[in-house]
Structures are given as C-alpha cells and as structure tokens.
Design a protein around this motif. Structure first.
Motif, short mmCIF file in Angstrom:
data_model
loop_
_atom_site.label_atom_id
_atom_site.label_comp_id
_atom_site.label_asym_id
_atom_site.label_seq_id
_atom_site.Cartn_x
_atom_site.Cartn_y
_atom_site.Cartn_z
N SER A 44 0.82 -1.21 0.00
CA SER A 44 0.00 0.00 0.00
C SER A 44 0.85 1.26 0.00
CB SER A 44 -0.93 0.02 1.21
OG SER A 44 -1.85 -1.01 1.15
N VAL A 45 1.88 1.27 0.82
CA VAL A 45 2.76 2.44 0.89
C VAL A 45 3.49 2.64 -0.43
CG1 VAL A 45 4.84 3.35 2.00
CG2 VAL A 45 3.00 2.40 3.38
N PHE A 46 3.96 1.55 -1.03
CA PHE A 46 4.65 1.63 -2.32
C PHE A 46 3.72 2.23 -3.38
CE2 PHE A 46 5.67 -0.25 -6.44
CZ PHE A 46 7.00 0.10 -6.57
N ILE A 47 2.49 1.76 -3.42
CA ILE A 47 1.55 2.27 -4.42
C ILE A 47 1.19 3.72 -4.13
CG2 ILE A 47 -0.81 2.02 -5.28
CD1 ILE A 47 -0.38 -0.99 -5.09
N LEU A 48 1.04 4.08 -2.87
CA LEU A 48 0.74 5.47 -2.53
C LEU A 48 1.87 6.41 -2.94
CD1 LEU A 48 -1.04 5.19 0.91
CD2 LEU A 48 -1.94 6.24 -1.17
N ILE A 49 3.10 5.95 -2.81
CA ILE A 49 4.24 6.79 -3.21
C ILE A 49 4.22 7.05 -4.71
CG2 ILE A 49 6.76 6.81 -3.44
CD1 ILE A 49 6.84 5.42 -0.67
N PHE A 50 3.97 6.01 -5.49
CA PHE A 50 4.05 6.15 -6.93
C PHE A 50 2.73 6.55 -7.60
CE2 PHE A 50 7.78 3.57 -6.03
CZ PHE A 50 8.73 4.28 -6.74
N TYR A 51 1.60 6.20 -7.00
CA TYR A 51 0.30 6.50 -7.61
C TYR A 51 -0.62 7.28 -6.67
CZ TYR A 51 1.56 3.05 -11.12
OH TYR A 51 2.21 2.37 -12.11
N GLY A 52 -0.08 7.97 -5.71
CA GLY A 52 -0.88 8.71 -4.75
C GLY A 52 -1.73 9.81 -5.36
N SER A 53 -1.27 10.34 -6.47
CA SER A 53 -2.03 11.41 -7.11
C SER A 53 -3.30 10.90 -7.79
CB SER A 53 -1.15 12.13 -8.14
OG SER A 53 -0.78 11.24 -9.17
N ILE A 54 -3.50 9.61 -7.79
CA ILE A 54 -4.71 9.04 -8.40
C ILE A 54 -5.97 9.50 -7.67
CG2 ILE A 54 -4.85 6.87 -7.09
CD1 ILE A 54 -5.36 5.52 -9.86
N PHE A 55 -5.83 9.91 -6.42
CA PHE A 55 -6.99 10.39 -5.66
C PHE A 55 -7.59 11.65 -6.27
CE2 PHE A 55 -4.93 7.74 -2.45
CZ PHE A 55 -6.02 7.06 -1.95
N TYR A 56 -6.78 12.44 -6.98
CA TYR A 56 -7.29 13.66 -7.61
C TYR A 56 -8.20 13.37 -8.79
CZ TYR A 56 -3.79 16.06 -4.82
OH TYR A 56 -3.05 16.53 -3.79
#
Length: 108
Positions: free
Chosen positions: A64-76
């Motif tokens: 989860s942390v790995f994905i949030l680092i690389f794809y965290g902007s997906i929430f926008y």
C-alpha cells in the motif's frame, strides 16, 4: 502487482473491478461517451491501497505504501475536474476497489 502478490484472489478482484465498475457506469453515469479502462485501473489501485489498511499485515501495508508513493495522485482523478473526462468511471472504480478490498480482507 495484483497477480504477483495476490495470486489466489487476483482473478476475482480483476473481474469484480472490471464488471461491477462498468455495470455501475452503464447504469448510473451521465449519457456521455465512456471509453477506456480507467475505471478498472482505479478499482485495482484502490484495492491494493485499501487492502493494506483493512488487512494490516506487514506485506499488505508495504504494498500500500509503495503504491501510494508512486500512484498517490490518483486520488485527484476521482473528483470531477474536466467535464469531458468520465470521472464517473473513476469514482465507480474507486468505490468498487475499496469494497472489494474490504470483502477480500476477510477471505485472505
């Protein structure tokens, strides 16, 4: 990453994110042209992020942390910012991903 780390449930997750997201968009989205696999991508990414939160093991949290680092902007992309983009597909995929993560966290 889904098929690498969660081989046992990958097919169920993939199909639920694909079919349920597209079903929601087909039934509830505005009459507009909805093209692409963004709903599927949002469903899979949100599944991977929220499975770590719901399951709580070191492995799932690290993923989860790995994905949030690389794809965290997906929430926008979940909120509507451009009227020509099918944000309904993004929102439906995100919701299906979260619900699938909650459901699968009890099975895995």
């Amino acid at each position: 990453m889904l098929y690498f780390f969660y081989e046992n449930i990958a097919n169920q997750v993939f199909l639920s994110c694909l079919l349920i997201t597209n079903g929601i968009v087909w039934l509830a989205a505005r009459p507009y042209t909805h093209i692409g696999a963004s709903g599927l991508i949002y469903g899979l990414v949100f599944f991977m992020i929220f499975l770590g939160l719901f399951k709580g093991t070191y492995k799932t949290i690290a993923i989860s942390v790995f994905i949030l680092i690389f794809y965290g902007s997906i929430f926008y992309g979940v909120v509507p910012s451009n009227g020509r983009v099918s944000w309904e597909s993004h929102l439906a995929g995100a919701c299906v991903g979260v619900v699938t993560a909650f459901w699968m966290s009890r099975k895995v």
